[in-house]
Design a protein around this motif. Sequence first.
Motif, PDB file in Angstrom:
ATOM      1  N   GLY A  31       0.598   3.008  -2.734  1.00 56.91           N
ATOM      2  CA  GLY A  31       1.101   3.506  -4.008  1.00 56.91           C
ATOM      3  C   GLY A  31       0.192   4.550  -4.631  1.00 56.91           C
ATOM      4  N   LEU A  35       0.829   8.572  -5.222  1.00 57.57           N
ATOM      5  CA  LEU A  35       0.611   9.166  -6.545  1.00 57.57           C
ATOM      6  C   LEU A  35      -0.315  10.369  -6.453  1.00 57.57           C
ATOM      7  CD1 LEU A  35       0.616   8.973  -9.765  1.00 57.57           C
ATOM      8  CD2 LEU A  35      -1.450   7.609  -9.473  1.00 57.57           C
ATOM      9  N   GLY A  70       4.238   8.546 -10.844  1.00 59.52           N
ATOM     10  CA  GLY A  70       4.186   7.089 -10.886  1.00 59.52           C
ATOM     11  C   GLY A  70       5.342   6.455 -10.144  1.00 59.52           C
ATOM     12  N   GLY A  73       4.821   6.805  -6.414  1.00 60.87           N
ATOM     13  CA  GLY A  73       3.855   5.808  -5.959  1.00 60.87           C
ATOM     14  C   GLY A  73       4.468   4.425  -5.895  1.00 60.87           C
ATOM     15  N   PHE A  74       5.256   4.078  -6.911  1.00 58.34           N
ATOM     16  CA  PHE A  74       5.902   2.767  -6.916  1.00 58.34           C
ATOM     17  C   PHE A  74       6.896   2.638  -5.759  1.00 58.34           C
ATOM     18  CE2 PHE A  74       9.594   0.190  -8.095  1.00 58.34           C
ATOM     19  CZ  PHE A  74       8.984  -1.048  -8.242  1.00 58.34           C
ATOM     20  N   GLU A 159       4.397   5.103 -14.771  1.00 59.33           N
ATOM     21  CA  GLU A 159       3.020   4.610 -14.690  1.00 59.33           C
ATOM     22  C   GLU A 159       2.951   3.090 -14.780  1.00 59.33           C
ATOM     23  OE1 GLU A 159       0.523   6.692 -17.459  1.00 59.33           O
ATOM     24  OE2 GLU A 159       0.517   8.515 -16.231  1.00 59.33           O
ATOM     25  N   LEU A 162       3.953   1.473 -11.469  1.00 61.65           N
ATOM     26  CA  LEU A 162       2.904   1.564 -10.452  1.00 61.65           C
ATOM     27  C   LEU A 162       1.664   0.759 -10.834  1.00 61.65           C
ATOM     28  CD1 LEU A 162       1.713   2.680  -7.841  1.00 61.65           C
ATOM     29  CD2 LEU A 162       1.033   4.737  -9.113  1.00 61.65           C
ATOM     30  N   VAL A 166       2.575  -2.744  -9.546  1.00 61.87           N
ATOM     31  CA  VAL A 166       1.948  -2.819  -8.221  1.00 61.87           C
ATOM     32  C   VAL A 166       0.490  -3.272  -8.327  1.00 61.87           C
ATOM     33  CG1 VAL A 166       1.313  -1.547  -6.137  1.00 61.87           C
ATOM     34  CG2 VAL A 166       3.486  -1.045  -7.283  1.00 61.87           C
TER      35      VAL A 166
END
Length: 244
Positions: A31, A35, A70, A73-74, A159, A162, A166
């Motif tokens: 993740g 990002l 974000g 990344g997630f 954000e 993530l 996460v």
Amino acid sequence: MSTDHPARPQNHDAVGDASPVRPGWTEIVVGLLALSITVVALVLLGPAGPLDPDPVTFGLITAAWSGIAGLVGFAAAWAVRVRSLGAFGVRRTTWRWMLIGAGWGVVALVVKGAVILAITALTGFDDDPQGMYYDAAGGGGLALVLTILFLAVLTPIGEEFLFRGVVTNALLRYGPVVGVLGGSAIFAVFHGVNIILPAAFVVGVIAAEVMRRSGSVWPAVAVHSVNNLALPLLVLFTGFTGPA
């Protein structure tokens, strides 16, 4: 949203379910790497690349990119192995918890403001890396509306999904102290080593604890939204254009 109390994350695998009940280090690395690549792409396309947007446009792009990065990344972390939104805290919550999140967002706003003022008074260090957001918010009516949408809606969702969904959820396997403080420290570092770092840590701690107690990432989004909304509202009501 449901009026039922949200289910809390389980601490053990369900019978017959071979998938992990919460993300782990693999999801954290994937993740955060996704990002980082997305953020580098913005830099290469923007100030260091072929695009040369005016300050308002660049501020809007940056505000939107924070949320997009974000979410990228997630999505990358989700795709690794868990593939359960509930395992990342993306589950229904109650309006009561959303109001609690907003209330704690106000607390975070006050505390982080006091921290920044104290650091500035003690060190004289007041360079604000978020000047482009002031440029965007001060670019007229449409730019202000877009800044609010990007900073107070898109960025908190991206954000929080993530860094709380996460990172914090993964670290909570080591206990609440490591999960909340460790996840918040990573969140702060990704904001850069600047005056925003301690502010991000404060917001991260409160958002992480709200998520941990509610069992859902959405109240943490409310914490984040309240804090990010303060900047465009400051520009709207005072005409403030950021630190010199």
